[in-house]
Design a protein around this motif. Structure first.
Motif, PDB file in Angstrom:
ATOM      1  N   ILE A  48      42.201 -11.613 -15.976  1.00  0.00           N
ATOM      2  CA  ILE A  48      42.817 -12.002 -14.708  1.00  0.00           C
ATOM      3  C   ILE A  48      41.899 -12.933 -13.920  1.00  0.00           C
ATOM      4  O   ILE A  48      42.345 -13.920 -13.324  1.00  0.00           O
ATOM      5  N   SER A  49      40.599 -12.639 -13.926  1.00  0.00           N
ATOM      6  CA  SER A  49      39.642 -13.476 -13.195  1.00  0.00           C
ATOM      7  C   SER A  49      39.610 -14.900 -13.729  1.00  0.00           C
ATOM      8  O   SER A  49      39.367 -15.842 -12.974  1.00  0.00           O
ATOM      9  N   ALA A 141      37.858 -21.393 -20.090  1.00  0.00           N
ATOM     10  CA  ALA A 141      38.250 -21.351 -21.502  1.00  0.00           C
ATOM     11  C   ALA A 141      37.547 -20.216 -22.255  1.00  0.00           C
ATOM     12  O   ALA A 141      38.209 -19.375 -22.874  1.00  0.00           O
ATOM     13  N   PRO A 142      36.193 -20.138 -22.244  1.00  0.00           N
ATOM     14  CA  PRO A 142      35.553 -19.000 -22.921  1.00  0.00           C
ATOM     15  C   PRO A 142      35.842 -17.678 -22.242  1.00  0.00           C
ATOM     16  O   PRO A 142      35.903 -16.635 -22.896  1.00  0.00           O
ATOM     17  N   LEU A 143      36.034 -17.692 -20.926  1.00  0.00           N
ATOM     18  CA  LEU A 143      36.311 -16.453 -20.207  1.00  0.00           C
ATOM     19  C   LEU A 143      37.664 -15.878 -20.631  1.00  0.00           C
ATOM     20  O   LEU A 143      37.815 -14.655 -20.750  1.00  0.00           O
ATOM     21  N   SER A 144      38.646 -16.735 -20.857  1.00  0.00           N
ATOM     22  CA  SER A 144      39.956 -16.266 -21.319  1.00  0.00           C
ATOM     23  C   SER A 144      39.842 -15.609 -22.687  1.00  0.00           C
ATOM     24  O   SER A 144      40.421 -14.547 -22.932  1.00  0.00           O
ATOM     25  N   SER A 145      39.088 -16.248 -23.596  1.00  0.00           N
ATOM     26  CA  SER A 145      38.882 -15.664 -24.924  1.00  0.00           C
ATOM     27  C   SER A 145      38.122 -14.352 -24.830  1.00  0.00           C
ATOM     28  O   SER A 145      38.424 -13.392 -25.545  1.00  0.00           O
ATOM     29  N   LEU A 146      37.146 -14.304 -23.923  1.00  0.00           N
ATOM     30  CA  LEU A 146      36.343 -13.103 -23.755  1.00  0.00           C
ATOM     31  C   LEU A 146      37.218 -11.935 -23.300  1.00  0.00           C
ATOM     32  O   LEU A 146      37.135 -10.817 -23.840  1.00  0.00           O
ATOM     33  N   GLY A 147      38.073 -12.176 -22.305  1.00  0.00           N
ATOM     34  CA  GLY A 147      38.966 -11.125 -21.832  1.00  0.00           C
ATOM     35  C   GLY A 147      39.894 -10.632 -22.926  1.00  0.00           C
ATOM     36  O   GLY A 147      40.142  -9.424 -23.061  1.00  0.00           O
ATOM     37  N   GLY A 169      49.073 -12.285 -22.151  1.00  0.00           N
ATOM     38  CA  GLY A 169      50.015 -12.129 -21.053  1.00  0.00           C
ATOM     39  C   GLY A 169      49.325 -11.919 -19.724  1.00  0.00           C
ATOM     40  O   GLY A 169      49.696 -12.523 -18.709  1.00  0.00           O
ATOM     41  N   PHE A 170      48.289 -11.077 -19.706  1.00  0.00           N
ATOM     42  CA  PHE A 170      47.596 -10.771 -18.458  1.00  0.00           C
ATOM     43  C   PHE A 170      46.792 -11.948 -17.927  1.00  0.00           C
ATOM     44  O   PHE A 170      46.468 -11.988 -16.739  1.00  0.00           O
ATOM     45  N   GLN A 171      46.469 -12.916 -18.793  1.00  0.00           N
ATOM     46  CA  GLN A 171      45.786 -14.114 -18.309  1.00  0.00           C
ATOM     47  C   GLN A 171      46.657 -14.888 -17.317  1.00  0.00           C
ATOM     48  O   GLN A 171      46.143 -15.639 -16.491  1.00  0.00           O
ATOM     49  N   LEU A 177      48.720 -13.375  -8.516  1.00  0.00           N
ATOM     50  CA  LEU A 177      47.818 -12.510  -7.757  1.00  0.00           C
ATOM     51  C   LEU A 177      47.102 -13.299  -6.664  1.00  0.00           C
ATOM     52  O   LEU A 177      46.869 -12.780  -5.561  1.00  0.00           O
ATOM     53  N   ALA A 178      46.754 -14.553  -6.950  1.00  0.00           N
ATOM     54  CA  ALA A 178      46.109 -15.394  -5.939  1.00  0.00           C
ATOM     55  C   ALA A 178      47.031 -15.609  -4.749  1.00  0.00           C
ATOM     56  O   ALA A 178      46.585 -15.564  -3.591  1.00  0.00           O
TER      57      ALA A 178
END
Length: 547
Positions: A48-49, A141-147, A169-171, A177-178
């Motif tokens: 989500i972040s 980009a890496p943060l999405s893969s990490l999550g 989906g949660f990405q 949410l923002a």
């Protein structure tokens, strides 16, 4: 023959069930239930972040434009820079993950992002805002893969596809949410609160991924010097294409030579980069696979389904803004979208099977078509509550389609070998990024053209001798008589009010045309998907009969 990469460290003693499918991916370790729960919580927070940072900018862009005294052209650069960096970073992300490990790559990106945000708290100007969005796009980009990988660690190997669905989906929850929390968070007199909150999110993500690390992966030598030459050709080519799509409706397509030059330069860079890749021994982009019929069908389908998702991101949202809705009134609207995405994601994961992947995609297209039908026949009296049913369906479709779409592409790429995964990652990212940009750009252009047409049509019908027109002008005269005594000024004010009403009604009609056109696209996409499924089944039965 392609050169086999060498391992950079000893391969862990995995069992066949624990071994990752591809180098760079974490091992599929069977964790204890408490640890799996921790992986899931961290994965959801990180996923989500990854989208929340850019969501804050999209939700507060008009206010940020006012804070920095920006023109619409300058303001459009802020989200555009994020997209440019994000789509370009995917060119090297997969190989960087294979050679250095996703964990190290992501942690370094987070540290850089944190440092830039801290600097932005002290240097608050337009140039710094652009630089922060650029770094944010690289980090996302890496943060999405990490999550996604953290969420997948919460599932057993046989159920990891469900974790993939949930992670993807949660990405998408970052943007709604923002919008939901921005009115309570943002103070127009102290914008440091927004940047401080972003900084806090990044620090929490870093603390979480350092405290509970992903299992080890296989690290292999994959980078070549030629990869960076390709990157320096394709990355600016993609960036220029983002610039054209973001600025086209604002600068207007035929009024700005710089758009033409940027489009030509983008085309030349991308073509040269792909031609260069075509003749490499170990290419970064598998151009021959890109030219196959199945891949071209995937590109077209992935691009179009993201394109028609613009029914939500452009038509509904911008229509409400045009009708004068403010951030506070969008909160319940985005709460509905938020729960729609969650419901679609969970439904897709719960009903996952190889036989339902394509059906999920068709169902998502059908839901968008139904939403277009619900939203058609807009009037100036429509409010956010009138969109709740349709936007829940679009949110449901958005949560449902992304996982199956990725899985279809991954299976197709793996049939040709792991070397094709870099191509697929770039392809998937490009179709989703440019599909969204193309949808917003196309519908914005179409809406502006239709608005001008309807405004001219309505203005030509204004005859002061018409009883209805005369009655309306009399109403406007009464409303201005209490504040304006001069008859000439009263008349000017009456005509100004009338023109505002004409402009508003022209825009209402134009947005109805946008929704109708998007519905037509959804019908054709649904028919095309149904035709492909029927043809595939017919061929399968024919081959079975011949055998």
């Amino acid at each position: 023959m392609a050169k086999q990469p060498r391992f950079l460290e000893p391969v862990p003693d995995w069992t066949p069930e624990e071994k990752p499918t591809l180098p760079g991916s974490p091992g599929a370790i069977l964790h204890s239930p408490p640890k799996r729960l921790l992986y899931f919580i961290i994965g959801v927070f990180v996923a989500i972040s990854a989208g929340l940072s850019n969501g804050f900018i999209m939700a507060n862009l008009p206010a940020i434009q006012g804070e920095y005294s920006l023109t619409p052209i300058e303001a459009a650069w802020i989200p555009a820079v994020y997209v440019m960096a994000n789509v370009s970073s995917n060119l090297i992300l997969f190989k960087a993950r294979q050679q250095y490990g996703l964990r190290i790559f992501s942690e370094i990106g987070l540290v850089i992002f944190i440092a830039v945000l801290i600097l932005h708290l002290f240097v608050r100007n337009y140039e710094m805002a652009l630089f922060v969005r650029f770094i944010s796009g690289l980090t996302a980009a890496p943060l999405s893969s990490l999550g996604m990988y953290y969420i997948m660690q919460a599932f057993k190997r046989v159920d990891m596809a469900k974790g993939l669905y949930i992670g993807l989906g949660f990405q998408q929850l970052g943007l709604p949410l923002a919008w939901i929390i921005s009115p309570a968070l943002v103070n127009v007199n102290d914008w440091a609160v927004l940047y401080t909150f972003e900084l806090g999110l990044a620090l929490c993500c870093l603390a979480m991924v350092v405290s509970l690390k992903l299992p080890r992966s296989m690290r292999i030598q994959v980078f070549e010097k030629q990869d960076f030459f390709t990157f320096f050709l394709l990355a600016p080519g993609f960036a220029l294409l983002c610039f054209v799509l973001a600025q086209g409706p604002i600068l207007w397509w035929f009024d700005s030579p710089k758009l033409a030059y940027a489009l030509i330069a983008s085309f030349v860079l991308i073509v040269v980069g792909l031609v260069y890749e075509h003749y490499r021994v170990n290419p970064l982009i598998m151009t021959r696979w890109l030219g196959t019929k199945s891949t071209l069908q995937f590109i077209l389908g992935a691009l179009l389904i993201r394109f028609i998702m613009s029914e939500q991101s452009y038509a509904a949202v911008n229509f409400l803004k045009t009708m004068g809705m403010g951030p506070d009134q969008f909160v319940p609207f985005y709460v509905v979208i938020f729960f729609g995405i969650v419901a679609g994601t969970l439904f897709s994961a719960a009903t996952f099977s190889r036989n339902t992947i394509i059906l999920h995609l068709l169902f998502a297209e059908l839901l968008i078509l139904v939403a277009c039908g619900l939203d058609y026949n807009l009037t100036s009296d429509v409010r956010p509550s009138n969109f709740f049913a349709s936007q829940f369906l679009v949110g449901f479709a958005g949560g449902m389609f992304i996982g199956p779409l990725l899985l279809v592409g991954v299976m197709s790429a793996l049939q040709h070998g792991p070397t094709h995964m870099v191509t697929f990652v770039v392809l998937f990212s490009a179709t989703q990024t440019f599909g969204g940009l193309l949808g917003s750009s196309f519908f914005s252009t179409y809406q502006q053209q239709r608005t001008q047409t309807y405004r001219a049509e309505l203005s030509s019908q204004l005859n002061p001798t018409n009883p209805q027109v005369a009655q309306r002008l009399a109403i406007y005269q009464k409303s201005t008589a209490s504040t304006v005594n001069d008859p000439v000024l009263q008349q000017n004010q009456e005509m100004k009010t009338m023109n505002q009403v004409i402009s508003r009604e022209a825009q209402v009609r134009a947005y109805n045309d946008v929704i109708a056109l998007n519905g037509i696209f959804a019908v054709f996409l649904l028919m095309w998907g149904g035709f492909n499924i029927a043809r595939a089944k017919w061929r399968g039965r024919k081959e079975t009969a011949q055998a």
